[in-house]
Write an enzyme that holds these catalytic residues in place. Structure first.
Site, PDB file in Angstrom:
ATOM      1  N   CYS A 190       0.863  -1.184   0.000  1.00  0.00           N
ATOM      2  CA  CYS A 190       0.000   0.000   0.000  1.00  0.00           C
ATOM      3  C   CYS A 190       0.902   1.237   0.000  1.00  0.00           C
ATOM      4  CB  CYS A 190      -0.863  -0.005   1.261  1.00  0.00           C
ATOM      5  SG  CYS A 190       0.133   0.015   2.759  1.00  0.00           S
ATOM      6  N   HIS A 239       5.342  -5.969   8.625  1.00  0.00           N
ATOM      7  CA  HIS A 239       5.259  -7.377   9.015  1.00  0.00           C
ATOM      8  C   HIS A 239       5.547  -8.259   7.813  1.00  0.00           C
ATOM      9  CE1 HIS A 239       2.777  -6.319  12.772  1.00  0.00           C
ATOM     10  NE2 HIS A 239       4.011  -6.585  13.096  1.00  0.00           N
ATOM     11  N   HIS A 273       3.296   1.545  11.431  1.00  0.00           N
ATOM     12  CA  HIS A 273       2.245   1.324  12.435  1.00  0.00           C
ATOM     13  C   HIS A 273       2.202   2.428  13.497  1.00  0.00           C
ATOM     14  CE1 HIS A 273       2.988  -3.075  11.313  1.00  0.00           C
ATOM     15  NE2 HIS A 273       1.841  -2.740  10.810  1.00  0.00           N
ATOM     16  N   CYS A 311       2.292   5.846   9.049  1.00  0.00           N
ATOM     17  CA  CYS A 311       1.404   6.061   7.906  1.00  0.00           C
ATOM     18  C   CYS A 311       0.421   7.204   8.218  1.00  0.00           C
ATOM     19  CB  CYS A 311       0.635   4.777   7.621  1.00  0.00           C
ATOM     20  SG  CYS A 311      -0.610   5.009   6.355  1.00  0.00           S
ATOM     21  N   HIS A 330      -1.549  -5.550  18.761  1.00  0.00           N
ATOM     22  CA  HIS A 330      -0.924  -5.079  17.520  1.00  0.00           C
ATOM     23  C   HIS A 330      -0.230  -3.742  17.774  1.00  0.00           C
ATOM     24  CE1 HIS A 330      -0.497  -3.582  13.417  1.00  0.00           C
ATOM     25  NE2 HIS A 330      -0.594  -4.845  13.033  1.00  0.00           N
ATOM     26  N   GLU A 369       0.148  -1.060  16.045  1.00  0.00           N
ATOM     27  CA  GLU A 369      -0.632   0.147  15.698  1.00  0.00           C
ATOM     28  C   GLU A 369      -1.613   0.488  16.824  1.00  0.00           C
ATOM     29  OE1 GLU A 369      -3.160  -0.019  12.137  1.00  0.00           O
ATOM     30  OE2 GLU A 369      -4.509   1.314  13.222  1.00  0.00           O
ATOM     31  N   THR A 379      -6.766   0.520  11.620  1.00  0.00           N
ATOM     32  CA  THR A 379      -6.897   0.898  10.195  1.00  0.00           C
ATOM     33  C   THR A 379      -7.140  -0.287   9.263  1.00  0.00           C
ATOM     34  OG1 THR A 379      -4.513   0.780   9.961  1.00  0.00           O
ATOM     35  CG2 THR A 379      -5.444   2.969  10.364  1.00  0.00           C
ATOM     36  N   CYS A 401      -8.416   2.390   6.803  1.00  0.00           N
ATOM     37  CA  CYS A 401      -7.717   3.144   5.756  1.00  0.00           C
ATOM     38  C   CYS A 401      -8.246   2.785   4.376  1.00  0.00           C
ATOM     39  CB  CYS A 401      -6.213   2.953   5.857  1.00  0.00           C
ATOM     40  SG  CYS A 401      -5.593   1.571   4.932  1.00  0.00           S
ATOM     41  N   SER A 429       1.726  -5.538   3.030  1.00  0.00           N
ATOM     42  CA  SER A 429       3.165  -5.579   3.324  1.00  0.00           C
ATOM     43  C   SER A 429       3.873  -6.668   2.511  1.00  0.00           C
ATOM     44  CB  SER A 429       3.369  -5.815   4.827  1.00  0.00           C
ATOM     45  OG  SER A 429       2.592  -6.924   5.245  1.00  0.00           O
TER      46      SER A 429
HETATM   47 FE1  F3S Z   1      -1.025   0.781   4.495  1.00  0.00          FE
HETATM   48 FE2  F3S Z   1      -1.262   2.848   6.006  1.00  0.00          FE
HETATM   49 FE3  F3S Z   1      -3.372   1.483   5.386  1.00  0.00          FE
HETATM   50  S1  F3S Z   1       0.361   1.375   6.077  1.00  0.00           S
HETATM   51  S2  F3S Z   1      -2.647  -0.620   5.127  1.00  0.00           S
HETATM   52  S3  F3S Z   1      -2.118   2.666   3.953  1.00  0.00           S
HETATM   53  S4  F3S Z   1      -2.898   2.326   7.354  1.00  0.00           S
END
Ligand code: F3S
Length: 279
Positions: free
Chosen positions: A12, A40, A72, A94, A122, A124, A158, A190, A262
């Site tokens: 992402c 991860h 995170h 992010c 987690h 985050e 997220t 997100c 990831s």
């Molecule tokens: Fe990626 Fe940020 Fe969403 S790292 S999965 S765009 S919260």
């Protein structure tokens, strides 16, 4: 047999940005630490190690120098402690996570209990709870009223699925609307997660088998596997070597492939190549 990749797959924008920031820093200032793995995914961590990027489990294992915070994010206490120890910080949090942290802080400062729908272990979620302070709690079950104040704000990790967040909020309203005086819900899932999930579901509906590629410690990859497995036979693999040829027998005409945010392109390509060889 047809093999099709999901329309949204792999890295992402948040993960891509974090990796680029760390690669640039390693090239400019030399060896550095990341606090926990930067994403991860073991392959990504191993590749960065070749540029001098080492993983530290805790701040106590970093002696000065430069430390990168992962996509995170972390709680404010970690930033304060690092600054107090003269550690130079590269913050790759992010922007979507930062938005969740800001919402948690704002709600807590306004006197709301902050309920984070997500996995409390987690990184985050740990970081977001750091911004909520004593007002915060993370859970995937509706909490009892005794653990809340009269005013409640609900946020999401997220990478949760929207349908699960929707169910959680509905159950919360059902259980507590009569007793809380004010309820605010901030949808902090997100955009990349939403697009990945929609694309995976669209493909799963048309496929006889789904392969979900990514690290087992990746929350968003796990979520993709859960969503797809509700629709069709789904296998979750970290590498191409884990694919069992027996999965492809019988009725399988179309195999859908998706991957978490990831998962590097090379790992996805290896999976597709191995599937093609098995046809
Ligand atoms: Fe990626 Fe940020 Fe969403 S790292 S999965 S765009 S919260």
């Amino acid at each position: 047999m047809e093999i099709e990749k999901a329309a949204e797959i792999g890295f992402c924008t948040g993960v891509r940005r974090a990796i680029e920031m760390i690669e640039r820093a390693a090239a400019e200032i030399g060896p550095l630490h990341t606090l926990g793995p930067i994403v991860h995914n073991q392959q990504v961590v191993e590749r960065l190690a070749r540029f001098g990027v080492a993983v530290a489990d805790s701040l106590g294992n970093i002696e000065g120098g430069t430390m990168a915070i992962s996509s995170h994010g972390v709680g404010p206490q970690i930033i304060e402690e690092a600054e107090a120890r003269d550690i130079n910080i590269i913050d790759t949090t992010c922007p979507f996570v930062r938005r969740t942290q800001a919402a948690a802080k704002k709600l807590a400062n306004a006197g709301f209990s902050v309920v984070v729908f997500g996995d409390r272990d987690h990184p985050e979620v740990q970081g977001v709870l750091g911004y909520a302070g004593e007002k915060g709690l993370a859970t995937i079950e509706v909490p009892p009223f005794e653990s809340l104040s009269q005013r409640v704000g609900i946020l999401s990790q997220t990478t949760q699925s929207f349908s699960a967040f929707h169910r959680f909020v509905s159950a919360f309203v059902e259980a507590h609307l009569e007793t809380v005086s004010e309820l605010r819900v901030v949808n902090t899932i997100c955009d990349a997660t939403r697009r990945h999930q929609e694309a995976a579901l669209e493909l799963a509906r048309r496929s006889d088998l789904m392969i979900v590629v990514g690290s087992r410690s990746s929350a968003n990859t796990r979520r993709l596997a859960e969503l797809c497995s509700a629709l069709v036979e789904t296998h979750y693999v970290e590498t191409a070597q884990e694919i069992d040829p027996e999965w492809l027998g019988g009725h399988v005409e179309r195999i859908g492939v998706t991957a978490g945010a990831s998962t590097p392109d090379e790992v996805i390509d290896e999976v597709i190549s191995r599937l093609k060889l098995m046809q």
